[in-house]
Design an enzyme around this catalytic site. Structure first.
Site, short mmCIF file in Angstrom:
data_model
loop_
_atom_site.label_atom_id
_atom_site.label_comp_id
_atom_site.label_asym_id
_atom_site.label_seq_id
_atom_site.Cartn_x
_atom_site.Cartn_y
_atom_site.Cartn_z
N ASP A 50 0.88 -1.17 0.00
CA ASP A 50 0.00 0.00 0.00
C ASP A 50 0.92 1.23 0.00
OD1 ASP A 50 -2.07 1.78 0.09
OD2 ASP A 50 -3.12 0.86 1.77
C1 BGC Z 1 -4.99 3.30 0.02
C2 BGC Z 1 -5.05 2.27 -1.09
C3 BGC Z 1 -4.88 2.95 -2.42
C4 BGC Z 1 -3.59 3.72 -2.43
C5 BGC Z 1 -3.31 4.42 -3.73
C6 BGC Z 1 -3.79 4.19 -0.09
O1 BGC Z 1 -3.90 5.28 0.78
O2 BGC Z 1 -5.02 2.64 1.27
O3 BGC Z 1 -6.26 1.56 -1.03
O4 BGC Z 1 -4.94 2.01 -3.45
O5 BGC Z 1 -3.62 4.68 -1.39
O6 BGC Z 1 -4.15 5.51 -3.91
#
Ligand code: BGC
Length: 816
Positions: free
Chosen positions: A224
């Protein structure tokens, strides 16, 4: 590929250093990959469709719709040049107030697993890699990241640890991921939080062990965004790609992979074999999806909407001046609005319909006058995209907030859809677009004695980086926002026919008004995406007979979900500890086990007709299946492994090339000097390069159907409709194990269309995994047997909901 090239494809180029939210470096002919949110449409893009959220789709209980939505998502992603779609999402099992539950598919692992599997099939069928997230147990927003928590004033050392036992891990939290892997998902995103006090992106037990070894996952694990907490340790634990490429924080330009990985491989801390494995997993997935032919590069920018903009948007130096032509404004929506409308209508759950208030009649049976109340009836007056990442709850709630949100290209508001529909019957329509101006509301509610009143209320939540009306991602409670209880009660006190429409991320507390005699109907529309109005009108006027069912329980109070279902809002430790003490007793399993009466049980939903379920039969597909699944014939021993060049290059060859312009904050694989240091890296005591004994269980055996169940569904009402036949199984009471079992668990569902007076047969196959429990001591799935090693005794109940009417049969005992 050279070492630098391999490293380059494992590492993001840095935050905002490319068109997408995540961009990998390129390597010769292998392109930079675009990773983009998300679960309900292409984020940060123009001319795309905003699909219904996961929770809405789950409410359809319709596999075909789940897959069609996946396919449509895949088509739009592909047409915009996205290689990896950051979704579907698996959250929402545990905390009704958890902020991102709406991105996922409700609280039951079986239902979520089916939805995730079908989404993956749809998306990847279009050649786009799906990235199922967040592995694992990312159930609440608060304290998901230490830095986010510290910014809110908490003295955190590390992020929250979700402490989960082996059985709940398999039977609840990892179950939908296992289904995604079974469907061939190309990528898995590891989570911000810790699991059993080890970060999601460096948890070797989960990544190497459960995901890659046990589930036989052959794609790549991506972090993530900024979830990676270490370099060597993460890589050895099974992380394959770092996003967005920076290290500790966004735009720090100091990667844990990139040049650090180059150094770690050169000095021997990370075996070259492991880097090869990372690169192979990424490249193989790309080939498997067919992205080597006919694939568009990103034709939109996440960071600017002008035709041209900075190529290196995230840098602060001269590089910022370099422009690229990026936005082509490709309209990729096709006819997807029709699908959105269909899903949103099919997912709508009719919770109350006293005296068959709904559907509205037409012609001479039409309503004389409708009065609409609440700010949620119309779109955001500031503009439908005026709050970034939908970080506000103003106007109709079509999505939650955060990275899972999408910019609208069109929005069908309930008020406009209702008014055009009402017009055709010359129904009078008035509205008060206020939630609290009772000088307007009260007179209007009592104005025409025979009016139908419609009250729009909502409850919102989202991702932890934004706070909306005091909710920091997670909801503070399950109350309606904007004093919705008062609005409903006030209108109902004056208006005899009050219909409540709820737009919500999940369960809401309805106790203040649900039994009010003037509240004649309640429709839970969840998050419909862009077709909020059109789908609602379809159901109100009966063009669609509602067949949505609750994908979670609605309790009478938040406390009823149990102490283990409460978001941890205040740290109990500087590394917040959240013990999942409820084990496999989540949601309805808890209510059933403790005999707590919910307001509306899991699986509940009304329609404009009624059904009768009868004649449940069961057929044995496999005689004497054996207590344990078959061992797998280990493909690693029978398949030739790909051997890549195992010679380490001279570090001098990896030094930042002369003459190459260095963009500040951009992440490169190159070293600043040829001195790479030497080991040994402080490996943990148990670290070994000798492979451990491999997991024994073959995944295909777990998915082999052992029993086939059928039931007859008869339409006993006066209109055609769809029944959601739900199969619940109860494990035998006299199984020879110390484990206990929830009274019933969902293990099948079929949505069947049945005409008036018609009868249809629903068929369900129960796999070995469906019929097994996870035995912690044996580290294996196991069929429950009695003391004489006989197997059977399951009660198989096909019903209209987890507590609804239905019919059942008991499986005979046979030698296992
Ligand atoms: C989120 C993810 C997301 C990523 C990219 C993170 O803050 O938890 O679910 O895919 O950002 O935007």
């Amino acid at each position: 590929m050279s070492l630098a090239e391999k490293v380059n494809i494992t590492t993001g180029t840095g935050w905002r250093m490319g068109a997408c939210v995540g961009n990998t470096g390129q390597a010769g002919g292998f392109p930079a990959l675009c990773l983009q949110d998300g679960p309900m449409g292409v984020r940060f893009a123009d001319a795309v469709t905003v699909f219904p959220a996961g929770v809405t789709v789950a409410g359809t209980w319709d596999r075909e719709l789940m897959q069609r939505r996946g396919k449509a998502l895949g088509r739009e992603m592909r047409a915009k040049g996205v290689n990896v779609m950051l979704g579907p999402s698996v959250v929402g099992g545990k905390f009704p107030a958890g902020g991102r539950g709406w991105e996922g598919f409700g609280s039951d692992p079986y239902l979520a697993g089916q939805a995730v599997g079908r989404t993956v099939r749809g998306v990847q069928g279009e050649g786009v890699v799906a990235c199922v997230k967040h592995f694992l147990a990312n159930e609440q927003e608060t304290f998901r990241q230490a830095a986010e928590g510290r910014a809110q004033g908490w003295p955190l050392i590390e992020a929250l640890s979700a402490n989960v036992g082996g059985r709940a891990l398999r039977e609840i939290y990892a179950w939908p991921f296992q289904d995604a892997v079974r469907e061939g998902v190309g990528s898995v995103m590891c989570s911000y939080n810790q699991i059993n006090n080890s970060y999601g992106c460096q948890n070797s037990y989960l990544l190497n062990g459960v995901l890659k070894e046990e589930f036989e996952f052959q794609g790549f694990v991506v972090s993530d965004w900024i979830a990676q907490r270490s370099g060597v340790a993460s890589v050895l634990a099974g992380l394959d790609m770092s996003m967005p490429g920076d290290g500790d924080s966004f735009s720090d330009g100091a990667p844990f992979l990139g040049s650090s990985l180059t150094r770690a491989v050169l000095n021997g801390s990370v075996p070259l074999e492991r880097l090869d494995d990372m690169a192979l997993r990424i490249v193989a997935t790309w080939y498997q999806m067919g992205q080597d032919t006919n694939y568009t590069a990103p034709n939109f920018s996440s960071w600017f909407r002008t035709p041209q903009g900075p190529r290196y948007f995230g840098t602060d130096d001269e590089g910022k001046k370099e422009l690229e032509g990026r936005n082509q404004y490709a309209d990729v929506r096709e006819e997807h609005h029709e699908l959105v409308r269909e899903i949103a209508a099919e997912g709508m759950v009719l919770l109350k319909n006293g005296d068959a208030t709904l559907p509205f009649g037409t012609g001479k049976d039409a309503r004389k006058a409708i009065v609409v109340f609440g700010s949620g009836a119309a779109g955001n007056p500031m503009g439908m995209n005026s709050c970034g990442d939908r970080g506000c709850n103003i106007g109709t709630l079509g999505q939650g907030w955060g990275s899972g949100s999408v910019d609208y290209s069109t929005f069908s508001s309930p008020l406009s859809a209702i008014s055009s529909r009402a017009e055709s019957d010359r129904t009078m329509l008035e509205y008060v677009q206020s939630d609290d101006d009772y000088n307007l509301i009260l007179p209007m509610a009592s104005k025409t004695p025979n009016s139908t009143c419609m009250v729009f209320v909502s409850s919102d939540s989202g991702e932890g980086y934004l706070s909306v009306e005091g909710h920091k991602g997670d909801r503070n409670d399950l109350k309606l926002w904007h004093n919705g209880d008062k609005l409903v009660r006030s209108v109902a006190s004056a208006c005899k026919d009050t219909i409540v429409i709820i737009h919500s991320v999940g369960a809401v507390d309805m106790e203040a008004w649900i039994e009010h005699p003037n509240v004649t109907a309640v429709l839970l529309a969840h998050l419909p995406g862009q077709e909020a109005g059109s789908s609602l009108v379809d159901v109100l006027w009966g063009d669609v007979n509602p067949s949505g069912r609750l994908p979670y329980t609605i309790a009478k109070s938040l406390e009823d979900y149990g102490p283990a279902a409460q978001v941890l809002y205040t740290p109990n430790h500087r590394i917040p500890q959240q013990d999942f003490t409820d084990g496999v007793y989540t949601d309805y399993r808890h209510f059933d086990a403790y005999n707590i009466t919910p307001r509306f049980e899991f699986g509940f939903g009304l329609g404009y007709t009624t059904f009768n379920i009868s004649d449940v039969t069961v057929e044995t597909l496999v005689e004497s299946p054996g207590e344990f699944p078959a061992e797998r014939t280990d493909s690693a021993n029978t398949t030739t492994r790909i051997t890549l060049n195992s010679t380490l290059p001279d570090p001098q060859d990896l030094v930042f090339p002369q003459g190459l312009r260095r963009i500040q904050k951009y992440i490169y694989p190159w070293l600043s000097s040829a001195s790479v240091g030497s080991g040994p890296y402080p490996y943990p005591a148990s670290y070994s390069t000798t492979p451990r004994p491999r997991a024994k269980v073959s995944q295909s055996t777990l998915y082999e159907p052992l029993l086939r169940v059928t039931a007859r569904i008869r339409n006993t009402g006066s209109v055609a409709g769809k029944s959601v036949a739900q199969l619940y199984i109860s494990f035998p009471a006299n199984a020879a194990t110390a484990e206990t079992f929830p009274p019933r668990v969902l293990r099948g569902f079929e949505k069947v269309a049945v005409g008036v007076n018609g009868t249809e047969v629903a068929t369900f196959d129960l796999t070995r995994r469906d019929l097994s429990y996870w035995d912690e001591n044996e580290n294996s799935w196991r069929l429950p047997v009695d003391k004489d090693a006989r197997w059977g005794g399951y009660t198989l109940r096909v019903a209209e909901s987890s507590r609804g009417a239905g019919a059942e049969t008991v499986v005979e005992w046979v030698d296992v």
